[in-house]
Design a protein around this motif. Structure first.
Motif, short mmCIF file in Angstrom:
data_model
loop_
_atom_site.label_atom_id
_atom_site.label_comp_id
_atom_site.label_asym_id
_atom_site.label_seq_id
_atom_site.Cartn_x
_atom_site.Cartn_y
_atom_site.Cartn_z
N VAL A 311 -8.35 1.18 -1.51
CA VAL A 311 -7.02 1.26 -0.90
C VAL A 311 -7.10 1.76 0.54
O VAL A 311 -6.51 1.17 1.46
N VAL A 312 -7.85 2.86 0.77
CA VAL A 312 -7.92 3.40 2.13
C VAL A 312 -8.68 2.46 3.06
O VAL A 312 -8.36 2.36 4.25
N GLU A 313 -9.68 1.76 2.55
CA GLU A 313 -10.41 0.79 3.38
C GLU A 313 -9.51 -0.38 3.77
O GLU A 313 -9.58 -0.87 4.90
N LYS A 314 -8.67 -0.84 2.84
CA LYS A 314 -7.75 -1.94 3.15
C LYS A 314 -6.68 -1.49 4.14
O LYS A 314 -6.23 -2.28 4.98
N MET A 315 -6.26 -0.23 4.07
CA MET A 315 -5.33 0.30 5.07
C MET A 315 -5.99 0.33 6.43
O MET A 315 -5.39 -0.03 7.45
N SER A 316 -7.23 0.77 6.46
CA SER A 316 -7.95 0.87 7.73
C SER A 316 -8.17 -0.51 8.35
O SER A 316 -8.12 -0.67 9.57
N ALA A 317 -8.41 -1.52 7.50
CA ALA A 317 -8.67 -2.88 7.98
C ALA A 317 -7.39 -3.63 8.35
O ALA A 317 -7.45 -4.73 8.90
N GLY A 318 -6.23 -3.06 8.03
CA GLY A 318 -4.96 -3.73 8.34
C GLY A 318 -4.48 -4.69 7.27
O GLY A 318 -3.47 -5.38 7.47
N VAL A 319 -5.19 -4.76 6.15
CA VAL A 319 -4.74 -5.61 5.04
C VAL A 319 -3.47 -5.02 4.43
O VAL A 319 -2.50 -5.73 4.16
N LEU A 320 -3.49 -3.71 4.22
CA LEU A 320 -2.30 -2.99 3.76
C LEU A 320 -1.71 -2.26 4.95
O LEU A 320 -2.36 -1.42 5.56
N ARG A 321 -0.46 -2.61 5.29
CA ARG A 321 0.20 -1.98 6.44
C ARG A 321 1.49 -1.34 5.97
O ARG A 321 2.54 -1.98 5.96
N PRO A 322 1.44 -0.07 5.56
CA PRO A 322 2.66 0.59 5.09
C PRO A 322 3.65 0.78 6.23
O PRO A 322 3.27 0.85 7.39
N GLN A 323 4.92 0.85 5.86
CA GLN A 323 5.95 1.16 6.85
C GLN A 323 5.70 2.57 7.39
O GLN A 323 5.46 3.49 6.60
N PRO A 324 5.70 2.77 8.70
CA PRO A 324 5.42 4.09 9.24
C PRO A 324 6.43 5.13 8.75
O PRO A 324 7.64 4.88 8.75
N GLU A 325 5.91 6.25 8.28
CA GLU A 325 6.75 7.34 7.77
C GLU A 325 6.78 8.46 8.79
O GLU A 325 5.74 8.94 9.23
N GLU A 326 7.97 8.85 9.21
CA GLU A 326 8.09 9.92 10.20
C GLU A 326 7.76 11.26 9.55
O GLU A 326 8.36 11.64 8.54
N GLN A 344 17.44 10.87 -3.06
CA GLN A 344 18.17 10.45 -1.86
C GLN A 344 17.19 9.87 -0.84
O GLN A 344 17.58 9.15 0.06
N LYS A 345 15.93 10.23 -1.01
CA LYS A 345 14.87 9.72 -0.14
C LYS A 345 13.68 9.39 -1.04
O LYS A 345 13.37 10.12 -1.96
N LYS A 346 13.04 8.23 -0.78
CA LYS A 346 11.96 7.78 -1.65
C LYS A 346 10.75 8.71 -1.61
O LYS A 346 10.16 9.05 -2.62
N LYS A 347 10.36 9.10 -0.40
CA LYS A 347 9.18 9.96 -0.23
C LYS A 347 9.24 10.56 1.17
O LYS A 347 10.10 10.21 1.98
N ALA A 348 8.31 11.47 1.44
CA ALA A 348 8.26 12.09 2.75
C ALA A 348 6.84 12.56 3.01
O ALA A 348 6.03 12.69 2.08
N VAL A 349 6.53 12.80 4.27
CA VAL A 349 5.21 13.31 4.67
C VAL A 349 5.42 14.54 5.54
O VAL A 349 6.24 14.54 6.47
N VAL A 350 4.68 15.61 5.22
CA VAL A 350 4.72 16.83 6.01
C VAL A 350 3.42 16.94 6.79
O VAL A 350 2.33 16.80 6.23
N GLN A 351 3.54 17.17 8.09
CA GLN A 351 2.36 17.33 8.93
C GLN A 351 2.11 18.82 9.14
O GLN A 351 3.01 19.56 9.52
#
Length: 352
Positions: A311-326, A344-351
């Motif tokens: 999965v991470v290799e396909k993301m890196s190669a551009g095969v899987l392109r998730p919608q950017p999460e703020e 109310q929100k599907k998911k989130a990312v904390v930096q």
């Protein structure tokens, strides 16, 4: 050191998310890796699943999809060295919250993070990538030439399914839940190669009348699709605001072809005898998608790591392109997690 935890509410009370002080043991275990967290994905806590597995705590750690840098490794760790960039999903019984500055995790739950992939991107999309891979490869045995119907293709999970299927030569149909999502799905193109649309047909379901069955039969020459992946189904004819855009279970069975596979995310699916008879006549199969099974059981640990790596290799190669999460900052984590938990929100990312 602080981390985010959930205090489950009594009966129907809302769960409370709190920041708690926590600490790590001074001595690092033999197979453990100490990781400085750079980003953490937030997904709803499944209290029923934790109860079924006998995991009951006053404070449940929150935030399990993590990306970070290795600080220290145990004396028997063979996969990683300090300063390696890693990504993984904390197991259900992990005592650590992924929103701590530093966590300890067994090496068998981590894979190397490609250098060009951002921590925020991979932490936000790892779970959906794992779900899509599990649904299409592990359950449906996807192969080139198959036809796939993805419900709600503009969702983060649906998007991963579409991109992964197209990469393997599968013909994809999908449904859209709004005019904006319909336009988005029709404009999907691969990042490399021939710029044909990824989806051969987008079926709108937001305008009240669903033409799902006739459109699918027209696109497949009356044969039906080989695979259906849903994101929830409607069990009764009565519609509520929450379920009106979901397909009815009979519609899904109707669009399946002979020998087809239905992969469902619906935890409480109930099929009546006529539904089962219809599946029997088509020699079709039904599989439940429980993405937690990989970390809840160690029976196929090697296969799980292979999937994560793929999965991470396909993301890196551009095969899987998730919608950017703020990414949201740590001080907003409790409020953000509350909105994720009540859907109310599907998911989130904390930096961090």
């Amino acid at each position: 050191m602080k981390g985010l935890y959930c205090r489950a509410g009594e009966s129907d009370a809302e769960p409370k998310f709190v920041i708690q002080e926590t600490s790590l043991p001074e001595v690092l275990g033999s197979h453990l890796v100490r990781v400085q967290v750079k980003a953490c994905g937030l997904s709803p806590v499944d209290f029923k699943l934790l109860e079924d597995l006998g995991i009951q705590r006053d404070l449940i750690p929150v935030g399990r999809e993590v990306a970070g840098v290795v600080l220290q490794v145990g004396d028997k760790v063979s996969f990683f060295q300090p300063e390696d960039e890693v990504v993984g999903i904390l197991p259900l019984d992990s005592p650590c919250s992924g929103l701590c500055d530093v966590i300890e995790i067994d090496e068998h739950y981590l894979v190397q993070k490609p250098e060009k992939l951002s921590s925020v991107c991979v932490a936000g999309a790892l779970r959906d990538g794992l779900c899509a891979h599990t649904a299409l490869h592990t359950h449906a045995r996807m192969a080139a030439g198959h036809t796939l119907l993805v419900m709600d293709g503009a969702s983060s999970f649906g998007l991963m399914c579409i991109q992964l299927a197209c990469h393997h030569g599968v013909k994809v149909l999908t449904t859209s839940h709004s005019p904006q999502k319909h336009t988005f799905l029709e404009q999907l193109r691969p990042s490399v190669g021939v710029q044909d649309p990824l989806v051969v047909k987008v079926i709108p379901v937001y305008n009240g009348s669903s033409d799902l069955l006739p459109v699918v039969l027209e696109e497949t020459g009356g044969l039906g699709v080989d695979i259906v992946v849903d994101s929830g189904v409607r069990l009764h004819e009565e519609e509520s605001e929450k379920t009106k855009l979901l397909p009815h279970k009979h519609d899904i069975i109707s669009v399946l072809g002979v020998g087809g596979h239905w992969v469902t995310s619906h935890k409480d699916l109930q099929l009546d005898p006529p539904d089962c008879r219809f599946l029997y006549l088509k020699s079709a199969s039904l599989t439940f998608l429980n993405h937690e099974v990989w970390t809840a059981s160690s029976a196929q640990q090697g296969r799980y790591l292979h999937i994560l790596k793929d999965v991470v290799e396909k993301m890196s190669a551009g095969v899987l392109r998730p919608q950017p999460e703020e990414a949201v900052p740590l001080y907003e984590a409790t409020v953000t997690m509350a909105t994720v938990q009540c859907h109310q929100k599907k998911k989130a990312v904390v930096q961090l």
